[in-house]
Design a protein around this motif. Structure first.
Motif, PDB file in Angstrom:
ATOM      1  N   SER A 190       5.752  -3.722  11.554  1.00 11.56           N
ATOM      2  CA  SER A 190       4.560  -3.530  11.934  1.00 11.56           C
ATOM      3  C   SER A 190       3.472  -4.486  11.439  1.00 11.56           C
ATOM      4  O   SER A 190       2.324  -4.839  11.548  1.00 11.56           O
ATOM      5  N   GLY A 191       4.079  -5.285  10.152  1.00 10.72           N
ATOM      6  CA  GLY A 191       3.185  -5.903   9.235  1.00 10.72           C
ATOM      7  C   GLY A 191       2.393  -5.181   8.127  1.00 10.72           C
ATOM      8  O   GLY A 191       1.679  -5.832   7.413  1.00 10.72           O
ATOM      9  N   LYS A 192       2.656  -3.911   8.042  1.00 12.42           N
ATOM     10  CA  LYS A 192       1.843  -3.234   6.885  1.00 12.42           C
ATOM     11  C   LYS A 192       2.644  -3.722   5.674  1.00 12.42           C
ATOM     12  O   LYS A 192       1.786  -3.732   4.636  1.00 12.42           O
ATOM     13  N   ARG A 193       4.011  -3.628   5.625  1.00 14.63           N
ATOM     14  CA  ARG A 193       4.567  -4.333   4.463  1.00 14.63           C
ATOM     15  C   ARG A 193       4.788  -5.761   4.601  1.00 14.63           C
ATOM     16  O   ARG A 193       5.467  -6.068   5.912  1.00 14.63           O
ATOM     17  N   GLN A 194       4.603  -6.658   3.870  1.00  6.78           N
ATOM     18  CA  GLN A 194       4.838  -8.260   4.238  1.00  6.78           C
ATOM     19  C   GLN A 194       5.904  -8.621   3.231  1.00  6.78           C
ATOM     20  O   GLN A 194       5.896  -8.337   1.753  1.00  6.78           O
ATOM     21  N   HIS A 195       6.711  -9.645   3.909  1.00  6.75           N
ATOM     22  CA  HIS A 195       7.633 -10.088   3.092  1.00  6.75           C
ATOM     23  C   HIS A 195       8.316 -11.356   3.885  1.00  6.75           C
ATOM     24  O   HIS A 195       8.601 -11.150   5.103  1.00  6.75           O
ATOM     25  N   GLU A 196       8.368 -12.602   3.476  1.00  6.01           N
ATOM     26  CA  GLU A 196       8.624 -13.667   4.193  1.00  6.01           C
ATOM     27  C   GLU A 196       9.749 -13.463   5.167  1.00  6.01           C
ATOM     28  O   GLU A 196       9.972 -13.639   6.129  1.00  6.01           O
ATOM     29  N   GLN A 228       0.967  -1.245  -0.034  1.00  2.00           N
ATOM     30  CA  GLN A 228       0.168  -0.101   0.103  1.00  2.00           C
ATOM     31  C   GLN A 228       0.750   1.274   0.064  1.00  2.00           C
ATOM     32  O   GLN A 228       1.826   1.464   0.778  1.00  2.00           O
ATOM     33  N   HIS A 229       0.230   2.206  -0.818  1.00  2.00           N
ATOM     34  CA  HIS A 229       1.050   3.483  -0.749  1.00  2.00           C
ATOM     35  C   HIS A 229       0.137   4.522  -1.472  1.00  2.00           C
ATOM     36  O   HIS A 229      -0.405   4.234  -2.638  1.00  2.00           O
ATOM     37  N   GLU A 230      -0.001   5.539  -0.701  1.00  2.00           N
ATOM     38  CA  GLU A 230      -1.191   6.598  -1.368  1.00  2.00           C
ATOM     39  C   GLU A 230      -0.891   6.732  -2.821  1.00  2.00           C
ATOM     40  O   GLU A 230      -1.754   6.709  -3.617  1.00  2.00           O
ATOM     41  N   MET A 231       0.385   7.183  -3.272  1.00  2.00           N
ATOM     42  CA  MET A 231       0.668   7.377  -4.549  1.00  2.00           C
ATOM     43  C   MET A 231       0.840   6.301  -5.552  1.00  2.00           C
ATOM     44  O   MET A 231       0.222   6.343  -6.364  1.00  2.00           O
ATOM     45  N   MET A 232       1.404   5.307  -4.991  1.00  2.00           N
ATOM     46  CA  MET A 232       1.867   4.246  -5.737  1.00  2.00           C
ATOM     47  C   MET A 232       0.532   3.391  -6.384  1.00  2.00           C
ATOM     48  O   MET A 232       0.522   2.816  -7.170  1.00  2.00           O
ATOM     49  N   THR A 233      -0.201   3.284  -5.410  1.00  2.00           N
ATOM     50  CA  THR A 233      -1.523   2.431  -5.552  1.00  2.00           C
ATOM     51  C   THR A 233      -2.403   3.163  -6.552  1.00  2.00           C
ATOM     52  O   THR A 233      -2.774   2.374  -7.475  1.00  2.00           O
ATOM     53  N   VAL A 234      -2.184   4.444  -6.589  1.00  2.00           N
ATOM     54  CA  VAL A 234      -3.142   4.975  -7.934  1.00  2.00           C
ATOM     55  C   VAL A 234      -2.211   4.946  -9.142  1.00  2.00           C
ATOM     56  O   VAL A 234      -2.699   4.540 -10.312  1.00  2.00           O
ATOM     57  N   VAL A 235      -0.747   5.018  -9.046  1.00  2.00           N
ATOM     58  CA  VAL A 235      -0.126   5.009 -10.378  1.00  2.00           C
ATOM     59  C   VAL A 235      -0.200   3.285 -10.858  1.00  2.00           C
ATOM     60  O   VAL A 235      -0.427   3.340 -12.048  1.00  2.00           O
ATOM     61  N   ALA A 236      -0.349   2.545  -9.869  1.00  2.00           N
ATOM     62  CA  ALA A 236      -0.045   1.247 -10.595  1.00  2.00           C
ATOM     63  C   ALA A 236      -1.658   0.595 -10.925  1.00  2.00           C
ATOM     64  O   ALA A 236      -1.530  -0.420 -11.914  1.00  2.00           O
ATOM     65  N   ARG A 237      -2.464   1.237 -10.607  1.00  2.00           N
ATOM     66  CA  ARG A 237      -3.857   0.477 -10.593  1.00  2.00           C
ATOM     67  C   ARG A 237      -4.091   0.375 -12.038  1.00  2.00           C
ATOM     68  O   ARG A 237      -4.646  -0.608 -12.505  1.00  2.00           O
ATOM     69  N   ASP A 238      -3.802   1.174 -13.244  1.00  2.00           N
ATOM     70  CA  ASP A 238      -4.099   0.972 -14.504  1.00  2.00           C
ATOM     71  C   ASP A 238      -2.926   0.440 -15.112  1.00  2.00           C
ATOM     72  O   ASP A 238      -3.037   0.425 -16.497  1.00  2.00           O
ATOM     73  N   LEU A 239      -1.994   0.164 -14.737  1.00  2.00           N
ATOM     74  CA  LEU A 239      -0.712  -0.502 -15.616  1.00  2.00           C
ATOM     75  C   LEU A 239      -1.008  -2.211 -16.070  1.00  2.00           C
ATOM     76  O   LEU A 239      -1.658  -2.817 -15.221  1.00  2.00           O
ATOM     77  N   THR A 240      -0.903  -2.370 -17.070  1.00  2.00           N
ATOM     78  CA  THR A 240      -1.030  -3.686 -17.839  1.00  2.00           C
ATOM     79  C   THR A 240       0.408  -4.522 -17.450  1.00  2.00           C
ATOM     80  O   THR A 240       1.452  -3.825 -17.043  1.00  2.00           O
TER      81      THR A 240
END
Lengths: 88, 88
Positions: free
Chosen positions: B50-56, A54-66
């Motif tokens: 915190s678990g917000k970002r996950q990686h094994e 999750q990231h405020e900006m990157m979530t939006v950026v990545a949403r529409d990428l193929t």
């Protein structure tokens, strides 16, 4: 189609404000992407797209990428050679 | 205490198998850390803790780090100078 770094360079126009066209970040909260492996960048963009990361900006950026666009832009940043110099 | 890159360099012994002591990653699934900003690395380590970002792997690595250790190791990787060279 195989990943195309030339197409990726064009797509990186939307990354450059924060990450730099050369992958050296412009702002401290953004990572450098220069020389990161294609697979690492792909994994992160897909994690942002799916909501796993999750990231405020990157979530939006990545949403529409193929998948192709993700592969291309990742190939672009991978194609940049980085050199590290340790402090004295 | 202020972040101490010398202490961080010692802590980076546990990062180096994947990320390199100089921050150039040894394996494709791990990012380069050389020259990443202290705040970016801190944010990621705290997100793993915190678990917000996950990686094994990173979830386990970050679990027991103190804020001071996180600041120190982030200061170490920030202190490495990176240069990017675009492809011809």
């Amino acid at each position: 189609l195989p990943a195309d770094p030339v197409a990726g360079r064009k797509l990186a126009g939307q990354c450059k404000t924060c990450h730099g066209l050369d992958g050296i970040a412009k702002i401290p909260i953004a990572p450098n992407l220069a020389g990161e492996s294609q697979i690492y960048i792909q994994n992160q963009l897909k994690a942002f797209r799916s909501g796993k990361r999750q990231h405020e900006m990157m979530t939006v950026v990545a949403r529409d990428l193929t998948d192709q666009q993700i592969a291309d832009v990742a190939a672009w940043y991978e194609s940049i050679e980085v050199t590290a110099k340790l402090p004295e």
